[in-house]
Scaffold this motif. Structure first.
Motif, mmCIF file in Angstrom:
data_model
loop_
_atom_site.group_PDB
_atom_site.id
_atom_site.type_symbol
_atom_site.label_atom_id
_atom_site.label_comp_id
_atom_site.label_asym_id
_atom_site.label_seq_id
_atom_site.Cartn_x
_atom_site.Cartn_y
_atom_site.Cartn_z
ATOM 1 N N VAL A 23 0.841 -1.205 0.000
ATOM 2 C CA VAL A 23 0.000 0.000 0.000
ATOM 3 C C VAL A 23 0.870 1.246 0.000
ATOM 4 C CG1 VAL A 23 -1.620 1.341 1.416
ATOM 5 C CG2 VAL A 23 -2.019 -1.093 1.022
ATOM 6 N N MET A 24 1.950 1.237 0.781
ATOM 7 C CA MET A 24 2.838 2.399 0.800
ATOM 8 C C MET A 24 3.498 2.595 -0.560
ATOM 9 S SD MET A 24 4.519 2.889 4.493
ATOM 10 C CE MET A 24 4.928 4.539 4.011
ATOM 11 N N VAL A 25 3.920 1.510 -1.199
ATOM 12 C CA VAL A 25 4.547 1.610 -2.516
ATOM 13 C C VAL A 25 3.549 2.145 -3.539
ATOM 14 C CG1 VAL A 25 5.504 0.251 -4.416
ATOM 15 C CG2 VAL A 25 6.308 -0.126 -2.100
ATOM 16 N N GLN A 26 2.320 1.646 -3.499
ATOM 17 C CA GLN A 26 1.294 2.136 -4.423
ATOM 18 C C GLN A 26 1.020 3.618 -4.213
ATOM 19 O OE1 GLN A 26 -1.960 -0.528 -3.669
ATOM 20 N NE2 GLN A 26 -1.216 -2.076 -5.094
ATOM 21 N N ASP A 27 0.939 4.042 -2.962
ATOM 22 C CA ASP A 27 0.720 5.459 -2.668
ATOM 23 C C ASP A 27 1.865 6.313 -3.206
ATOM 24 O OD1 ASP A 27 -1.627 4.809 -1.405
ATOM 25 O OD2 ASP A 27 -0.830 5.026 0.636
ATOM 26 N N ILE A 28 3.078 5.830 -3.054
ATOM 27 C CA ILE A 28 4.236 6.577 -3.549
ATOM 28 C C ILE A 28 4.202 6.653 -5.070
ATOM 29 C CG2 ILE A 28 6.754 6.474 -3.799
ATOM 30 C CD1 ILE A 28 6.807 5.409 -0.897
ATOM 31 N N GLU A 29 3.837 5.553 -5.720
ATOM 32 C CA GLU A 29 3.779 5.546 -7.183
ATOM 33 C C GLU A 29 2.692 6.489 -7.695
ATOM 34 O OE1 GLU A 29 3.327 1.415 -8.148
ATOM 35 O OE2 GLU A 29 5.488 1.055 -8.100
ATOM 36 N N GLN A 37 9.440 15.348 0.588
ATOM 37 C CA GLN A 37 8.259 14.726 1.183
ATOM 38 C C GLN A 37 8.478 13.252 1.493
ATOM 39 O OE1 GLN A 37 5.816 15.845 -2.069
ATOM 40 N NE2 GLN A 37 4.921 17.575 -0.992
ATOM 41 N N CYS A 38 9.655 12.734 1.248
ATOM 42 C CA CYS A 38 9.940 11.320 1.503
ATOM 43 C C CYS A 38 10.273 11.034 2.961
ATOM 44 C CB CYS A 38 11.070 10.837 0.610
ATOM 45 S SG CYS A 38 10.596 10.738 -1.125
ATOM 46 N N LEU A 39 10.856 11.986 3.665
ATOM 47 C CA LEU A 39 11.205 11.752 5.065
ATOM 48 C C LEU A 39 9.979 11.428 5.922
ATOM 49 C CD1 LEU A 39 14.045 14.349 5.645
ATOM 50 C CD2 LEU A 39 14.251 11.881 5.443
ATOM 51 N N PRO A 40 8.864 12.147 5.768
ATOM 52 C CA PRO A 40 7.675 11.762 6.541
ATOM 53 C C PRO A 40 7.157 10.364 6.169
ATOM 54 C CG PRO A 40 7.427 13.994 5.725
ATOM 55 C CD PRO A 40 8.648 13.426 5.081
ATOM 56 N N ARG A 72 19.239 4.322 5.560
ATOM 57 C CA ARG A 72 20.615 4.835 5.449
ATOM 58 C C ARG A 72 21.161 4.662 4.035
ATOM 59 N NH1 ARG A 72 21.065 2.321 10.504
ATOM 60 N NH2 ARG A 72 22.034 0.497 9.538
ATOM 61 N N LYS A 73 20.748 3.608 3.365
ATOM 62 C CA LYS A 73 21.216 3.377 1.998
ATOM 63 C C LYS A 73 20.638 4.419 1.038
ATOM 64 C CE LYS A 73 21.560 -0.149 -1.536
ATOM 65 N NZ LYS A 73 21.276 -1.527 -1.924
ATOM 66 N N ASN A 74 19.407 4.841 1.279
ATOM 67 C CA ASN A 74 18.723 5.763 0.374
ATOM 68 C C ASN A 74 18.778 7.223 0.817
ATOM 69 O OD1 ASN A 74 17.620 3.850 -1.554
ATOM 70 N ND2 ASN A 74 16.412 3.114 0.164
ATOM 71 N N ALA A 82 16.274 19.822 2.032
ATOM 72 C CA ALA A 82 15.163 19.950 1.088
ATOM 73 C C ALA A 82 13.828 19.900 1.826
ATOM 74 C CB ALA A 82 15.234 18.846 0.038
ATOM 75 N N PHE A 83 13.754 19.061 2.841
ATOM 76 C CA PHE A 83 12.516 18.940 3.613
ATOM 77 C C PHE A 83 12.185 20.241 4.331
ATOM 78 C CE2 PHE A 83 10.342 17.625 7.583
ATOM 79 C CZ PHE A 83 9.204 17.087 7.011
ATOM 80 N N ILE A 84 13.170 20.831 4.965
ATOM 81 C CA ILE A 84 12.949 22.063 5.724
ATOM 82 C C ILE A 84 12.729 23.261 4.802
ATOM 83 C CG2 ILE A 84 13.998 23.669 7.365
ATOM 84 C CD1 ILE A 84 13.016 21.003 8.565
ATOM 85 N N LEU A 85 13.457 23.316 3.696
ATOM 86 C CA LEU A 85 13.373 24.471 2.805
ATOM 87 C C LEU A 85 12.189 24.421 1.842
ATOM 88 C CD1 LEU A 85 17.152 24.843 1.986
ATOM 89 C CD2 LEU A 85 15.782 26.203 3.587
ATOM 90 N N ASP A 86 11.538 23.284 1.723
ATOM 91 C CA ASP A 86 10.408 23.152 0.807
ATOM 92 C C ASP A 86 9.207 23.920 1.362
ATOM 93 O OD1 ASP A 86 8.459 22.425 -0.979
ATOM 94 O OD2 ASP A 86 8.795 20.273 -0.784
ATOM 95 N N PRO A 87 8.667 24.896 0.615
ATOM 96 C CA PRO A 87 7.520 25.661 1.118
ATOM 97 C C PRO A 87 6.280 24.791 1.316
ATOM 98 C CG PRO A 87 8.212 26.464 -1.049
ATOM 99 C CD PRO A 87 9.132 25.373 -0.664
#
Length: 100
Positions: A23-29, A37-40, A72-74, A82-87
């Motif tokens: 489900v998470m993979v489908q949502d990402i796709e 937005q990937c960190l959350p 850690r690999k990704n 990028a997360f903090i600076l993204d409006p």
């Protein structure tokens, strides 16, 4: 072995874990989130795995270790910036999720 209750409980647990990941993979796709937005999403996965471990009375450490290894690999330190600076990080929709 197949006649035992534990086997079927463990099978149900594994299928539920696979469903969580699918489900998470489908949502990402579908959503195609920005890097910021990937960190959350990683935090959401950690929380879902923690809930899954509690529901099925499984040891959380091995699963969290796998998630952290993949993270850690990704992960790259620029993601945090990028997360903090993204409006869009500052905006939330009506459900409380970050806008995309």
């Amino acid at each position: 072995m197949v006649g035992g209750v534990r086997f079927w409980t463990d099978l149900e647990a594994v299928l539920d874990l696979v469903k969580i990941v699918k489900v998470m993979v489908q949502d990402i796709e579908v959503d195609r989130p920005l890097v910021s937005q990937c960190l959350p999403l990683w935090d959401d996965l950690r929380n879902k795995v923690k809930d899954w471990c509690g529901r099925y009375d499984k040891d959380e450490a091995p699963l969290q270790e796998v998630i952290e290894k993949r993270f850690r690999k990704n992960y790259h330190p620029a993601w945090a910036a990028a997360f903090i600076l993204d409006p869009l990080y500052l905006l939330r929709d009506t459900s409380g999720k970050p806008c995309r």
